[in-house]
Motif scaffolding. Sequence first.
Motif, PDB file in Angstrom:
ATOM      1  N   LYS A  16      -5.036 -37.835  -2.034  1.00  0.00           N
ATOM      2  CA  LYS A  16      -3.713 -37.321  -1.639  1.00  0.00           C
ATOM      3  C   LYS A  16      -3.786 -35.829  -1.319  1.00  0.00           C
ATOM      4  O   LYS A  16      -3.177 -35.357  -0.363  1.00  0.00           O
ATOM      5  CB  LYS A  16      -2.686 -37.577  -2.742  1.00  0.00           C
ATOM      6  N   ASP A  17      -4.538 -35.090  -2.124  1.00  0.00           N
ATOM      7  CA  ASP A  17      -4.703 -33.658  -1.894  1.00  0.00           C
ATOM      8  C   ASP A  17      -5.395 -33.401  -0.559  1.00  0.00           C
ATOM      9  O   ASP A  17      -4.980 -32.531   0.213  1.00  0.00           O
ATOM     10  CB  ASP A  17      -5.500 -33.039  -3.052  1.00  0.00           C
ATOM     11  N   ASP A  18      -6.446 -34.180  -0.268  1.00  0.00           N
ATOM     12  CA  ASP A  18      -7.144 -34.054   1.023  1.00  0.00           C
ATOM     13  C   ASP A  18      -6.197 -34.365   2.185  1.00  0.00           C
ATOM     14  O   ASP A  18      -6.212 -33.678   3.208  1.00  0.00           O
ATOM     15  CB  ASP A  18      -8.357 -34.987   1.077  1.00  0.00           C
ATOM     16  N   ALA A  19      -5.375 -35.394   2.015  1.00  0.00           N
ATOM     17  CA  ALA A  19      -4.431 -35.768   3.076  1.00  0.00           C
ATOM     18  C   ALA A  19      -3.400 -34.663   3.297  1.00  0.00           C
ATOM     19  O   ALA A  19      -3.046 -34.357   4.447  1.00  0.00           O
ATOM     20  CB  ALA A  19      -3.740 -37.076   2.724  1.00  0.00           C
ATOM     21  N   ASP A  20      -2.930 -34.048   2.234  1.00  0.00           N
ATOM     22  CA  ASP A  20      -1.962 -32.953   2.370  1.00  0.00           C
ATOM     23  C   ASP A  20      -2.574 -31.768   3.105  1.00  0.00           C
ATOM     24  O   ASP A  20      -1.942 -31.169   3.974  1.00  0.00           O
ATOM     25  CB  ASP A  20      -1.465 -32.499   0.990  1.00  0.00           C
ATOM     26  N   ARG A  21      -3.809 -31.424   2.764  1.00  0.00           N
ATOM     27  CA  ARG A  21      -4.481 -30.311   3.449  1.00  0.00           C
ATOM     28  C   ARG A  21      -4.710 -30.630   4.923  1.00  0.00           C
ATOM     29  O   ARG A  21      -4.527 -29.777   5.793  1.00  0.00           O
ATOM     30  CB  ARG A  21      -5.811 -29.983   2.764  1.00  0.00           C
ATOM     31  N   ALA A  22      -5.086 -31.871   5.216  1.00  0.00           N
ATOM     32  CA  ALA A  22      -5.291 -32.271   6.612  1.00  0.00           C
ATOM     33  C   ALA A  22      -3.983 -32.192   7.389  1.00  0.00           C
ATOM     34  O   ALA A  22      -3.966 -31.777   8.558  1.00  0.00           O
ATOM     35  CB  ALA A  22      -5.876 -33.676   6.682  1.00  0.00           C
ATOM     36  N   SER A  23      -2.896 -32.566   6.752  1.00  0.00           N
ATOM     37  CA  SER A  23      -1.591 -32.499   7.402  1.00  0.00           C
ATOM     38  C   SER A  23      -1.220 -31.057   7.733  1.00  0.00           C
ATOM     39  O   SER A  23      -0.711 -30.771   8.827  1.00  0.00           O
ATOM     40  CB  SER A  23      -0.533 -33.129   6.506  1.00  0.00           C
ATOM     41  N   LEU A  24      -1.491 -30.138   6.811  1.00  0.00           N
ATOM     42  CA  LEU A  24      -1.211 -28.717   7.058  1.00  0.00           C
ATOM     43  C   LEU A  24      -2.067 -28.179   8.210  1.00  0.00           C
ATOM     44  O   LEU A  24      -1.579 -27.443   9.071  1.00  0.00           O
ATOM     45  CB  LEU A  24      -1.452 -27.890   5.795  1.00  0.00           C
ATOM     46  N   ARG A  25      -3.343 -28.546   8.223  1.00  0.00           N
ATOM     47  CA  ARG A  25      -4.227 -28.103   9.322  1.00  0.00           C
ATOM     48  C   ARG A  25      -3.746 -28.664  10.650  1.00  0.00           C
ATOM     49  O   ARG A  25      -3.778 -27.996  11.674  1.00  0.00           O
ATOM     50  CB  ARG A  25      -5.668 -28.514   9.053  1.00  0.00           C
ATOM     51  N   SER A  26      -3.283 -29.892  10.624  1.00  0.00           N
ATOM     52  CA  SER A  26      -2.776 -30.521  11.842  1.00  0.00           C
ATOM     53  C   SER A  26      -1.572 -29.759  12.386  1.00  0.00           C
ATOM     54  O   SER A  26      -1.462 -29.511  13.586  1.00  0.00           O
ATOM     55  CB  SER A  26      -2.401 -31.965  11.552  1.00  0.00           C
ATOM     56  N   GLU A  32      -1.233 -23.785  17.514  1.00  0.00           N
ATOM     57  CA  GLU A  32      -2.262 -23.137  18.339  1.00  0.00           C
ATOM     58  C   GLU A  32      -2.339 -23.793  19.719  1.00  0.00           C
ATOM     59  O   GLU A  32      -2.488 -23.104  20.730  1.00  0.00           O
ATOM     60  CB  GLU A  32      -3.626 -23.198  17.647  1.00  0.00           C
ATOM     61  N   ILE A  33      -2.234 -25.103  19.767  1.00  0.00           N
ATOM     62  CA  ILE A  33      -2.263 -25.810  21.050  1.00  0.00           C
ATOM     63  C   ILE A  33      -1.084 -25.379  21.914  1.00  0.00           C
ATOM     64  O   ILE A  33      -1.231 -25.146  23.121  1.00  0.00           O
ATOM     65  CB  ILE A  33      -2.276 -27.338  20.828  1.00  0.00           C
TER      66      ILE A  33
END
Length: 115
Positions: A16-26, A32-33
């Motif tokens: 869940k923590d990894d998914a939250d961090r990935a969501s923030l990076r996304s 940026e895009i």
Amino acid sequence: MTLYDLFQNFKIFEAKDDADRASLRSTDNVGEINKLRDQIDHLSLVCQATCELLDEIGISKKMMLAKIQEIDLRDGKLDGKYVKQHTCRSCHRPLAARHLMCMYCGVLVDKAELL
């Protein structure tokens, strides 16, 4: 609760923590895009205005395409990319933008020369 259950709960928490961090990076990437799209839109406008002005003063599209190809080939590759070549002021060999001194003769690179 068994040791296995504790381990599984820990792994679920990690996922869940990894998914939250990935969501923030996304979300950051989307911002940026959008900035890059704005820059591309602006450059497209500038290019269109430049082409129209050049056409008005007699520089044809054929001449522009020939110049684009000439500039593209300066790095030895016809790849649609512009790579500015820098040379050492002392030995006139190519310089990489990341180096602080010429790797051939040792002269310190003035970063203003690389711009």
